[in-house]
Design a protein around this motif. Sequence first.
Motif, short mmCIF file in Angstrom:
data_model
loop_
_atom_site.label_atom_id
_atom_site.label_comp_id
_atom_site.label_asym_id
_atom_site.label_seq_id
_atom_site.Cartn_x
_atom_site.Cartn_y
_atom_site.Cartn_z
N LYS A 39 19.32 -8.22 -16.42
CA LYS A 39 19.77 -9.01 -17.56
C LYS A 39 19.02 -8.62 -18.83
O LYS A 39 19.60 -8.63 -19.92
CB LYS A 39 19.57 -10.50 -17.27
CG LYS A 39 20.49 -11.07 -16.20
CD LYS A 39 20.15 -12.54 -15.94
CE LYS A 39 20.96 -13.09 -14.79
NZ LYS A 39 20.60 -14.51 -14.50
N ALA A 40 17.73 -8.27 -18.70
CA ALA A 40 16.95 -7.86 -19.86
C ALA A 40 17.49 -6.57 -20.45
O ALA A 40 17.55 -6.41 -21.68
CB ALA A 40 15.49 -7.68 -19.46
N ALA A 41 17.92 -5.65 -19.58
CA ALA A 41 18.50 -4.40 -20.07
C ALA A 41 19.83 -4.66 -20.76
O ALA A 41 20.14 -4.08 -21.80
CB ALA A 41 18.69 -3.42 -18.91
N GLN B 244 10.07 -3.34 -19.73
CA GLN B 244 10.23 -1.95 -19.30
C GLN B 244 11.66 -1.62 -18.89
O GLN B 244 11.95 -0.50 -18.49
CB GLN B 244 9.29 -1.67 -18.13
CG GLN B 244 7.84 -2.02 -18.37
CD GLN B 244 7.02 -1.96 -17.10
OE1 GLN B 244 6.90 -0.91 -16.47
NE2 GLN B 244 6.45 -3.09 -16.70
N ALA B 245 12.57 -2.60 -19.00
CA ALA B 245 13.93 -2.42 -18.49
C ALA B 245 14.64 -1.23 -19.11
O ALA B 245 15.27 -0.43 -18.41
CB ALA B 245 14.74 -3.70 -18.71
N THR B 246 14.55 -1.09 -20.43
CA THR B 246 15.28 0.01 -21.09
C THR B 246 14.67 1.38 -20.81
O THR B 246 15.30 2.40 -21.10
CB THR B 246 15.32 -0.24 -22.62
OG1 THR B 246 13.98 -0.45 -23.10
CG2 THR B 246 16.16 -1.47 -22.94
N GLN B 247 13.46 1.41 -20.25
CA GLN B 247 12.86 2.69 -19.87
C GLN B 247 13.45 3.23 -18.57
O GLN B 247 13.36 4.43 -18.30
CB GLN B 247 11.35 2.53 -19.71
CG GLN B 247 10.62 2.05 -20.96
CD GLN B 247 9.15 1.83 -20.71
OE1 GLN B 247 8.56 2.41 -19.78
NE2 GLN B 247 8.52 0.98 -21.51
N HIS B 248 14.04 2.34 -17.78
CA HIS B 248 14.52 2.74 -16.46
C HIS B 248 16.03 2.59 -16.30
O HIS B 248 16.61 3.16 -15.36
CB HIS B 248 13.81 1.90 -15.38
CG HIS B 248 12.32 2.02 -15.43
ND1 HIS B 248 11.64 3.12 -14.96
CD2 HIS B 248 11.36 1.17 -15.90
CE1 HIS B 248 10.34 2.95 -15.13
NE2 HIS B 248 10.14 1.77 -15.70
N ILE B 249 16.67 1.82 -17.16
CA ILE B 249 18.11 1.64 -17.08
C ILE B 249 18.73 2.19 -18.36
O ILE B 249 18.41 1.74 -19.46
CB ILE B 249 18.48 0.15 -16.92
CG1 ILE B 249 17.88 -0.39 -15.62
CG2 ILE B 249 20.00 -0.04 -16.93
CD1 ILE B 249 18.15 -1.87 -15.39
#
Length: 259
Positions: free
Chosen positions: A81-83, A56-61
């Motif tokens: 780091k995932a983003a 979900q990282a790219t949904q919030h960052i």
Amino acid sequence: IQEAGGDIFPAGCDAGSINFPPHYYQRRDDLRQSVMEAIQEMMSELEDLHKNINEQATQHIHAGEIILTYALSKTVGLFLKAAAAKKRKFQVIVCEGAPHFGGHAMAKELAEAGIDTTVIHDAATFAIMARVNKVLLPAHAVLANGGLIAPSGSNMVALAAKQNSVPVVTVAGMFKLCPMYPHEGQDTLNDLISPSAVVDYGLIGDPVLSEVEFVNPVHDYIKPELIDLYVTNIGGFQPSYIYRLLAEYYHGDDWEAFE
């Protein structure tokens, strides 16, 4: 309390003088299998915890954002780091988290992952908050009212974010949900440790400091109105929805232990 026949009973009582609930006397041949299935389900959830959160990282960052976080957190670190691994370019500001200074280790980890990282003093949080797009906070526990137990100093960050209308997002696994209400305020699920990290014992002899009471809490309680979103391994939820999640994750009988 005394032990009799492998069971524990109040002092002065025996098994024959205590009226247990009816289900206590029922034979459950499937009990072992049920317990093993529950343990396996929990183990599987913990193994996939960070993977599900990081998806979900790219949904919030988003690209170009300035993210502020506080102290050291494995979950928040992996989330950032995932983003970055998905080619999102953003900047992270890390509060050092005195007196333990976990933010130094956090900044080192992020910098080694190629993320543009800056460490600031905790006292500079309010000054820098106007430039921040989002605050990411770690969680020690999420309470039944949607409140958050986080590392000491996090409440200051949340208050600064509220004053500047900066959204506060908490990254936590569902296993951190706790069916407990903050009846004790800041003392809920908190511990007080030695103030030696804050003040040198050699200074206690000072006539002024000898009259000062030093309190060094491990955690802060953050009110639900200061949190905008909880990102968990099953999705994102507002604090007002936490009670519904607790109803799904805890049986009604389990709540009695926390009343």
